[in-house]
Design a protein around this motif. Sequence first.
Motif, PDB file in Angstrom:
ATOM      1  N   GLU A 269      -1.724  -5.550 -10.641  1.00 47.81           N
ATOM      2  CA  GLU A 269      -0.250  -5.604 -10.677  1.00 47.81           C
ATOM      3  C   GLU A 269       0.199  -7.027 -10.360  1.00 47.81           C
ATOM      4  O   GLU A 269      -0.334  -7.654  -9.454  1.00 47.81           O
ATOM      5  CB  GLU A 269       0.359  -4.669  -9.621  1.00 47.81           C
ATOM      6  CG  GLU A 269       0.013  -3.215  -9.817  1.00 47.81           C
ATOM      7  CD  GLU A 269       0.723  -2.316  -8.800  1.00 47.81           C
ATOM      8  OE1 GLU A 269       1.666  -2.768  -8.124  1.00 47.81           O
ATOM      9  OE2 GLU A 269       0.315  -1.151  -8.698  1.00 47.81           O
TER      10      GLU A 269
ATOM     11  N   PHE B  37       7.572  -5.632   1.958  1.00 42.87           N
ATOM     12  CA  PHE B  37       7.865  -4.240   2.315  1.00 42.87           C
ATOM     13  C   PHE B  37       9.353  -3.978   2.470  1.00 42.87           C
ATOM     14  O   PHE B  37       9.798  -2.836   2.325  1.00 42.87           O
ATOM     15  CB  PHE B  37       7.094  -3.810   3.564  1.00 42.87           C
ATOM     16  CG  PHE B  37       5.806  -3.101   3.212  1.00 42.87           C
ATOM     17  CD1 PHE B  37       5.828  -1.867   2.562  1.00 42.87           C
ATOM     18  CD2 PHE B  37       4.578  -3.676   3.504  1.00 42.87           C
ATOM     19  CE1 PHE B  37       4.658  -1.220   2.209  1.00 42.87           C
ATOM     20  CE2 PHE B  37       3.396  -3.028   3.152  1.00 42.87           C
ATOM     21  CZ  PHE B  37       3.438  -1.799   2.505  1.00 42.87           C
TER      22      PHE B  37
ATOM     23  N   PHE C  34       5.848  -9.423  -3.609  1.00 38.67           N
ATOM     24  CA  PHE C  34       5.973  -8.180  -2.841  1.00 38.67           C
ATOM     25  C   PHE C  34       6.397  -8.443  -1.403  1.00 38.67           C
ATOM     26  O   PHE C  34       5.890  -9.336  -0.727  1.00 38.67           O
ATOM     27  CB  PHE C  34       4.638  -7.441  -2.831  1.00 38.67           C
ATOM     28  CG  PHE C  34       4.707  -6.120  -2.121  1.00 38.67           C
ATOM     29  CD1 PHE C  34       5.037  -4.967  -2.813  1.00 38.67           C
ATOM     30  CD2 PHE C  34       4.456  -6.027  -0.761  1.00 38.67           C
ATOM     31  CE1 PHE C  34       5.112  -3.744  -2.162  1.00 38.67           C
ATOM     32  CE2 PHE C  34       4.531  -4.815  -0.102  1.00 38.67           C
ATOM     33  CZ  PHE C  34       4.860  -3.668  -0.803  1.00 38.67           C
TER      34      PHE C  34
ATOM     35  N   ILE D 213      -1.872  -7.863  -6.925  1.00 38.63           N
ATOM     36  CA  ILE D 213      -2.882  -7.044  -6.237  1.00 38.63           C
ATOM     37  C   ILE D 213      -3.814  -6.384  -7.257  1.00 38.63           C
ATOM     38  O   ILE D 213      -3.466  -6.215  -8.430  1.00 38.63           O
ATOM     39  CB  ILE D 213      -2.256  -5.911  -5.376  1.00 38.63           C
ATOM     40  CG1 ILE D 213      -1.437  -4.929  -6.237  1.00 38.63           C
ATOM     41  CG2 ILE D 213      -1.446  -6.480  -4.231  1.00 38.63           C
ATOM     42  CD1 ILE D 213      -1.067  -3.626  -5.513  1.00 38.63           C
TER      43      ILE D 213
ATOM     44  N   PHE E  23      -6.109  -0.990  -2.256  1.00 38.21           N
ATOM     45  CA  PHE E  23      -5.567  -2.217  -2.829  1.00 38.21           C
ATOM     46  C   PHE E  23      -6.092  -3.445  -2.100  1.00 38.21           C
ATOM     47  O   PHE E  23      -6.640  -3.354  -1.000  1.00 38.21           O
ATOM     48  CB  PHE E  23      -4.041  -2.224  -2.762  1.00 38.21           C
ATOM     49  CG  PHE E  23      -3.492  -2.708  -1.427  1.00 38.21           C
ATOM     50  CD1 PHE E  23      -3.703  -1.978  -0.273  1.00 38.21           C
ATOM     51  CD2 PHE E  23      -2.816  -3.917  -1.338  1.00 38.21           C
ATOM     52  CE1 PHE E  23      -3.223  -2.420   0.951  1.00 38.21           C
ATOM     53  CE2 PHE E  23      -2.341  -4.373  -0.118  1.00 38.21           C
ATOM     54  CZ  PHE E  23      -2.538  -3.622   1.031  1.00 38.21           C
TER      55      PHE E  23
ATOM     56  N   ARG F 187      -4.493  -7.651  -1.941  1.00 37.66           N
ATOM     57  CA  ARG F 187      -3.688  -8.771  -2.453  1.00 37.66           C
ATOM     58  C   ARG F 187      -4.655  -9.830  -2.991  1.00 37.66           C
ATOM     59  O   ARG F 187      -5.551 -10.259  -2.270  1.00 37.66           O
ATOM     60  CB  ARG F 187      -2.832  -9.322  -1.319  1.00 37.66           C
ATOM     61  CG  ARG F 187      -2.018 -10.570  -1.664  1.00 37.66           C
ATOM     62  CD  ARG F 187      -0.745 -10.264  -2.401  1.00 37.66           C
ATOM     63  NE  ARG F 187       0.255  -9.545  -1.623  1.00 37.66           N
ATOM     64  CZ  ARG F 187       1.218 -10.122  -0.900  1.00 37.66           C
ATOM     65  NH1 ARG F 187       1.310 -11.432  -0.837  1.00 37.66           N
ATOM     66  NH2 ARG F 187       2.093  -9.379  -0.258  1.00 37.66           N
TER      67      ARG F 187
ATOM     68  N   HIS G 260      -4.120   2.038   0.800  1.00 41.14           N
ATOM     69  CA  HIS G 260      -2.713   1.676   0.642  1.00 41.14           C
ATOM     70  C   HIS G 260      -1.842   2.810   1.192  1.00 41.14           C
ATOM     71  O   HIS G 260      -2.188   3.982   1.020  1.00 41.14           O
ATOM     72  CB  HIS G 260      -2.396   1.448  -0.842  1.00 41.14           C
ATOM     73  CG  HIS G 260      -1.103   0.724  -1.057  1.00 41.14           C
ATOM     74  ND1 HIS G 260       0.116   1.315  -0.846  1.00 41.14           N
ATOM     75  CD2 HIS G 260      -0.844  -0.553  -1.432  1.00 41.14           C
ATOM     76  CE1 HIS G 260       1.077   0.434  -1.091  1.00 41.14           C
ATOM     77  NE2 HIS G 260       0.517  -0.716  -1.444  1.00 41.14           N
TER      78      HIS G 260
HETATM   79  N1  GUN Z   1       2.241  -3.192  -4.062  1.00 31.75           N
HETATM   80  C1  GUN Z   1       2.317  -4.178  -4.960  1.00 31.75           C
HETATM   81  N2  GUN Z   1       1.997  -5.370  -4.400  1.00 31.75           N
HETATM   82  C2  GUN Z   1       1.702  -5.115  -3.098  1.00 31.75           C
HETATM   83  C3  GUN Z   1       1.296  -5.934  -2.000  1.00 31.75           C
HETATM   84  O1  GUN Z   1       1.129  -7.135  -2.119  1.00 31.75           O
HETATM   85  N3  GUN Z   1       1.103  -5.293  -0.833  1.00 31.75           N
HETATM   86  C4  GUN Z   1       1.264  -3.961  -0.695  1.00 31.75           C
HETATM   87  N4  GUN Z   1       1.026  -3.412   0.494  1.00 31.75           N
HETATM   88  N5  GUN Z   1       1.640  -3.177  -1.692  1.00 31.75           N
HETATM   89  C5  GUN Z   1       1.851  -3.740  -2.891  1.00 31.75           C
END
Ligand code: GUN
Length: 160
Positions: free
Chosen positions: A125, A133, A131, A45, A22, A24, A16
């Motif tokens: 999470e 970016f 989510f 995730i 991580f 998804r 990550h």
């Molecule tokens: N942080 C929490 N959820 C996500 C996600 O779905 N993708 C990414 N890259 N970071 C996250």
Amino acid sequence: MSTAAELITRLALEKHPEGGYFKRIHTSAHAIETANGERARVTSIHYLLTADEPLGRLHRNRSDILHYLQGGGPVEYLLLDEVSGELRRVTLGHAPDLQLFLFVPGGVWKASRLIGAARHALVSEAVVPGFDFADHAFADAALLERFPQHRELIYSLVRR
Ligand code: GUN
């Protein structure tokens, strides 16, 4: 008990950008309109910190995030409220005096790190709205200037 390497393989985790690993695991099929555009209603995730990736660097997201400890730990969360400047520390762990769940409201700065003898921590999470970016920002030097009382700590949480 699973080792970090086993979890990375079994759960198909990838690095990550915050640090850690991580994957998804859920994206709602339903979209909702937010002030910042369309988002999935919820995403989820698996997130893993390990001895070689022990820090989730300080960042914030507009969405609310619910955290559930699944394995390992203890893992410490550092939460900085932009408005009040209040710094909160919460430790997730399986010891009876620690909690297994943490709610972080949208907009709060968050970092996570392994503490004590922890070799890994696996946290799931749920992100609401889902989510994106575009809702995400890493802390930078400007944050250090705004919170001089937490300067050392913030510095230790933004490094790569
Ligand atoms: N942080 C929490 N959820 C996500 C996600 O779905 N993708 C990414 N890259 N970071 C996250």
